[in-house]
Design an enzyme around this catalytic site. Structure first.
Site, PDB file in Angstrom:
ATOM      1  CB  THR A 188      21.081  63.722 -86.322  1.00  0.00           C
ATOM      2  OG1 THR A 188      20.694  63.611 -84.940  1.00  0.00           O
ATOM      3  CG2 THR A 188      20.393  62.640 -87.129  1.00  0.00           C
ATOM      4  CB  VAL A 247      26.874  57.415 -83.127  1.00  0.00           C
ATOM      5  CG1 VAL A 247      26.751  58.723 -82.341  1.00  0.00           C
ATOM      6  CG2 VAL A 247      27.935  57.516 -84.210  1.00  0.00           C
ATOM      7  N   GLY A 261      26.317  48.297 -67.634  1.00  0.00           N
ATOM      8  CA  GLY A 261      27.574  48.025 -66.950  1.00  0.00           C
ATOM      9  C   GLY A 261      27.634  48.521 -65.519  1.00  0.00           C
ATOM     10  CD1 TRP A 307      22.194  51.712 -64.031  1.00  0.00           C
ATOM     11  CD2 TRP A 307      22.046  51.547 -61.816  1.00  0.00           C
ATOM     12  NE1 TRP A 307      22.038  52.975 -63.536  1.00  0.00           N
ATOM     13  CE2 TRP A 307      21.937  52.902 -62.165  1.00  0.00           C
ATOM     14  CE3 TRP A 307      21.977  51.196 -60.457  1.00  0.00           C
ATOM     15  CZ2 TRP A 307      21.765  53.913 -61.227  1.00  0.00           C
ATOM     16  CZ3 TRP A 307      21.805  52.199 -59.516  1.00  0.00           C
ATOM     17  CH2 TRP A 307      21.705  53.539 -59.902  1.00  0.00           C
ATOM     18  CD  GLU A 326      19.601  53.279 -69.894  1.00  0.00           C
ATOM     19  OE1 GLU A 326      20.454  53.156 -70.773  1.00  0.00           O
ATOM     20  OE2 GLU A 326      19.825  53.774 -68.774  1.00  0.00           O
TER      21      GLU A 326
END
Length: 307
Positions: free
Chosen positions: A84, A173, A195, A197, A262
């Site tokens: 969006t 995206v 990738g 951590w 996250e």
């Protein structure tokens, strides 16, 4: 009496034969982990979790065995992407073109594109077995992108998606596929290792540390740090994750707390262990040169600073 006994024995024999045939077919259809997963192929990395879930790296799986199994299965996979506002223009066409080329090539895939207007939908020459659907996002702009994305995803899983696909993945995206991502990623609940951590000590993981937050993980606990850019599984498992995240957001707002998607995701996977983990090869930050362990970048995370 003898006739009745013979008839009963015949019926019993046929029943046992059908039961044996059923279990025989079932066993033939099931794929054991040891049939396709070869963890000793990568002694330089973590390949199995403490709860015995596989961590998929290039060199740990037999593509031949997986293809042999899944070619016999009549399944469809969904790939949902949220684009969006400003995210649509620089990223969506690159994402769709790369996914069209590299994601589950040769298998049925439905792309679910969540956007705020049809005007920004790029023209894609779809490969065979590909189709797409556009869902116009109607959620209030008062929410941030992650909340809008998960609210929209949860709604459409219930209304549309769960009756159409066997597996569902949700991706951001800003990613671009660079190499084949095949049936090795399919599973009941699939998590992506972060990738950056992955190569750090657990004590430094940026978990939510405020005890009142729904995303809270105490010091000394936790397994890995997961990336929210690539997550999947069965539609029901993805729905459970989305609903748990949204409930966590509501809980935190009531306490005037604001934790990231996250961090809520990491709390969810801390409590509900994923059945399969994807290595950093499946979401490597394009701004950084990959270390020796990342031998084969499948998906690259594009830098937002470039646009």
């Amino acid at each position: 009496m003898n006739c009745k006994r013979k008839m009963l024995l015949l019926i019993l024999g046929l029943s046992l034969l059908l039961l044996f045939d059923h279990y025989s077919r079932k066993n033939q259809e099931e794929l054991e982990l040891s049939d396709w997963f070869k963890p000793r192929g990568r002694p330089d990395v973590i390949t199995t979790t403490s709860w015995l879930a596989p961590v998929v790296w290039e060199g740990t799986f037999s593509r031949k065995m997986l293809e042999k199994h899944y070619r016999r299965q009549n399944f469809t996979t969904g790939l949902a992407v949220f684009a969006t506002g400003r995210l649509a223009d620089p990223y969506l066409e690159l994402f769709l073109n790369s996914a069209n080329k590299y994601f589950l090539t040769g298998y049925r895939v439905i792309f679910y594109i969540m956007m705020d207007t049809f005007i920004k939908l790029p023209q894609i020459k779809w490969e065979p077995l590909r189709q797409f659907k556009v869902f116009i996002v109607t959620e209030s702009r008062w929410w941030d992108n992650d909340v809008m994305r998960m609210k929209s995803l949860a709604k459409h899983i219930i209304w549309d998606i769960q009756g159409e696909v066997d597996f569902l993945f949700s991706m951001t995206v800003t990613q671009i596929f660079q190499n084949n991502v095949g049936v090795e990623v399919l599973g009941e609940l699939v998590a992506q290792l972060h990738g950056w951590w992955y190569f750090k000590d657990r004590a430094s993981f940026p978990y939510e540390r405020r005890p009142k937050s729904a995303a809270y993980i105490p010091f000394g606990q936790g397994d890995f740090y997961y990336d929210g850019a690539f997550v999947g599984g069965t539609p029901q498992e993805v729905l459970n994750l989305a609903e748990e995240y949204l409930n966590g957001v509501i809980h935190d707002l009531g306490l005037r707390l604001n934790s990231s998607y996250e961090k809520h995701l990491n709390k969810y996977f801390f409590l509900r262990k994923p059945t399969k983990l994807l290595s950093p090869e499946y979401n490597w930050d394009a701004d950084f040169y990959p270390p020796p362990q990342v031998q084969y970048v499948k998906v690259a995370q594009q830098s937002k600073r470039r646009h």
